[in-house]
Design an enzyme around this catalytic site. Sequence first.
Site, PDB file in Angstrom:
ATOM      1  N   HIS A  93       0.670  -1.270  -0.049  1.00  0.00           N
ATOM      2  CA  HIS A  93       0.129  -0.018   0.021  1.00  0.00           C
ATOM      3  C   HIS A  93       0.686   1.342  -0.041  1.00  0.00           C
ATOM      4  O   HIS A  93       0.645   2.110   0.673  1.00  0.00           O
ATOM      5  CB  HIS A  93      -0.814  -0.017   1.329  1.00  0.00           C
ATOM      6  CG  HIS A  93      -1.810  -0.975   1.072  1.00  0.00           C
ATOM      7  ND1 HIS A  93      -2.986  -0.950   0.022  1.00  0.00           N
ATOM      8  CD2 HIS A  93      -2.235  -1.971   1.609  1.00  0.00           C
ATOM      9  CE1 HIS A  93      -3.691  -1.882   0.298  1.00  0.00           C
ATOM     10  NE2 HIS A  93      -3.601  -2.716   1.366  1.00  0.00           N
ATOM     11  N   ASP A 122       0.591  -4.974   5.298  1.00  0.00           N
ATOM     12  CA  ASP A 122      -0.454  -5.914   4.886  1.00  0.00           C
ATOM     13  C   ASP A 122      -0.343  -5.906   3.324  1.00  0.00           C
ATOM     14  O   ASP A 122       0.004  -4.972   2.822  1.00  0.00           O
ATOM     15  CB  ASP A 122      -1.934  -5.668   5.484  1.00  0.00           C
ATOM     16  CG  ASP A 122      -2.285  -4.234   4.905  1.00  0.00           C
ATOM     17  OD1 ASP A 122      -1.270  -3.240   4.819  1.00  0.00           O
ATOM     18  OD2 ASP A 122      -3.332  -4.080   4.595  1.00  0.00           O
ATOM     19  N   GLU A 123      -0.935  -7.116   2.856  1.00  0.00           N
ATOM     20  CA  GLU A 123      -1.351  -7.122   1.469  1.00  0.00           C
ATOM     21  C   GLU A 123      -0.085  -6.792   0.500  1.00  0.00           C
ATOM     22  O   GLU A 123      -0.220  -5.803  -0.352  1.00  0.00           O
ATOM     23  CB  GLU A 123      -2.466  -6.306   1.052  1.00  0.00           C
ATOM     24  CG  GLU A 123      -3.898  -6.740   1.819  1.00  0.00           C
ATOM     25  CD  GLU A 123      -4.889  -6.129   1.678  1.00  0.00           C
ATOM     26  OE1 GLU A 123      -5.988  -6.815   1.438  1.00  0.00           O
ATOM     27  OE2 GLU A 123      -4.826  -4.928   1.153  1.00  0.00           O
ATOM     28  N   VAL A 124       1.042  -7.411   0.882  1.00  0.00           N
ATOM     29  CA  VAL A 124       2.152  -7.351  -0.167  1.00  0.00           C
ATOM     30  C   VAL A 124       1.939  -8.108  -1.051  1.00  0.00           C
ATOM     31  O   VAL A 124       2.461  -9.434  -1.052  1.00  0.00           O
ATOM     32  CB  VAL A 124       3.596  -7.552   0.722  1.00  0.00           C
ATOM     33  CG1 VAL A 124       4.881  -7.037   0.066  1.00  0.00           C
ATOM     34  CG2 VAL A 124       3.624  -6.678   2.064  1.00  0.00           C
TER      35      VAL A 124
END
Length: 583
Positions: free
Chosen positions: A186, A242-244
């Site tokens: 992000h 998060d969400e790599v």
Amino acid sequence: MTRLRGRASLMAIIMISFTLLIVSYFILSKEVEDISANKLNPRLKIEEVYSLNDLTQNPRSFARKQEIEARMMGKLKSNGGKLFPDFNYDKSYAETVPLFKGHKIVHLDLKGAPFKASYYKYLLHLLKKLGATGILIEYEDMFPFEGKIQNISAHNCYTKRDIVNIQEIANENKLIVIPLVQTFGHMEFVLKLDEYKDYREVLRYPQALCPTYNKTLLLIYEMVDQVVAAHPNAKHLHIGADEVYQIGECSRCLDAMIKGQLGKKQLFLDHVSKVARYIRDRYPELTILMWDDEFREISPEEIIDRELHLMVEPVVWKYTTDPGVSLTDQLWDSYAAVWKDIWVATAFKGATAPDRYYTDIAYHMENHQRWLEIINRYSSQITFKGAILTGWQRYDHFSVLCELLPSAIPSLAVNLAILQAPDLNGFPGDASPSVLQALQCEGKIALSIPEPQYGWTKCNYHGVAIYAALLRLVSLTQEVTKMEQDNTFKGWLKPYNLKYSFSSPSHVERAVVELDRYKMELMYIEKDMRSAMEEIYDNYTIQEWLETYIAPLNEKFTQLWEAKEKILEKMVWPRRPLKKLEL
């Protein structure tokens, strides 16, 4: 939250009856002596523990049932009318459930659409009144970065004075402030820029940093230093991570993985451990939080090997109505082997669709209640330090605005109340008096009715005008959908009809008989929405929201109106075919 209150006697009768049924089952299994030592499951169905069909159809079982009832009556007499002397029959079930005593942190997602600084005085006072203990501020491009990284701030970012004021207001309301700095995934607000494209893991995708690029850590450290400096009294710092979605794909990372014999998980651990170690060594007073999702497929041994069990506290997040489905026993056992302190993250808005502009309160109530079940189930293994009630404003930096915070304040209020007075037996019938008082509502508001819930428009909180305007837009959109699904519309106003202005005037008139009213209503909604938003948002945010949700509908109405007029002005029509084929 008050559905069960004031009904203690009725609840006692229900609980005694329910307990009798459960005891019957265990006696049949010769396990009655263990009942008083076990906690009853409030969600267990009667038919699962007491086979009524077998007992009524089998004479032998029926005789045993009579014996069981006689023994239970004797137990009730010997205990003064109570089957279990240590059970508090004078309280409702909701009152006997252990309350969540950890922090209740409200997430403020500011990505590209900040509240006016003046709104915080009202907002933070309200959050305190509703039971929050702190705020998690996700500034992203709204933070006033300086020096060599000043370009990553938006043109309408906060000033340093704004940041100070927000913290002063929070302190007045005894709310802790937790800033969030993205450090891996992000990172679009940085990586979208030309001067930072070399920092990307994948050149085409500006989401994730390359962890092995020699300038990456310097960038992260500079961002962290500036944010920490602006929050001198902070005790916590959230580093995201998060969400790599892109990792181990660029030539730099592939080379490092080959040389170090690393996998993608190890590459992730190496990066976040370097960031965490820098913060721990430079700012030892800070507790470091980070999202947990990238840890879920990593073994406890690998996490401990990087000393992350000593440096960070994970925030376990899940925003669905059934978080326990994916957050399994195995996951909690694994986390319990690594960390003694864990945070959780629920959602009060912004987690049902990226283009949803009004909040489904019932959905988020279910999310919070299921989370309480998880917390109660694993609290003997893990200390749950706090719950972060997330309220996403965008799904990521590039996505459109979804639910605005003022429109979701009723959801936030109800879910904060659930964390303070849970009712795991199901949704309460009405909003609690404390919520109604805080939001200055008239009369009761039923929570069990289908969405959207219009009762909240009778409240007087700062932002209710936005909520009311949105519900009018919902109603208008539903009417338009009904119009488009009518057979007359579908049969005589297809794109083909519009293209050639070839249709039946009477059917066209009937199909769009309400079009003028729709256009007028949309005009009033736009006017009221703009006026309501001006008190809380800047003109950039207002214009973006109107272009996202009002402009497309207005364009549709305009096109339909022009097509209608074009069709109705015709008095004669050509023979078919309507267009000659070119040879």
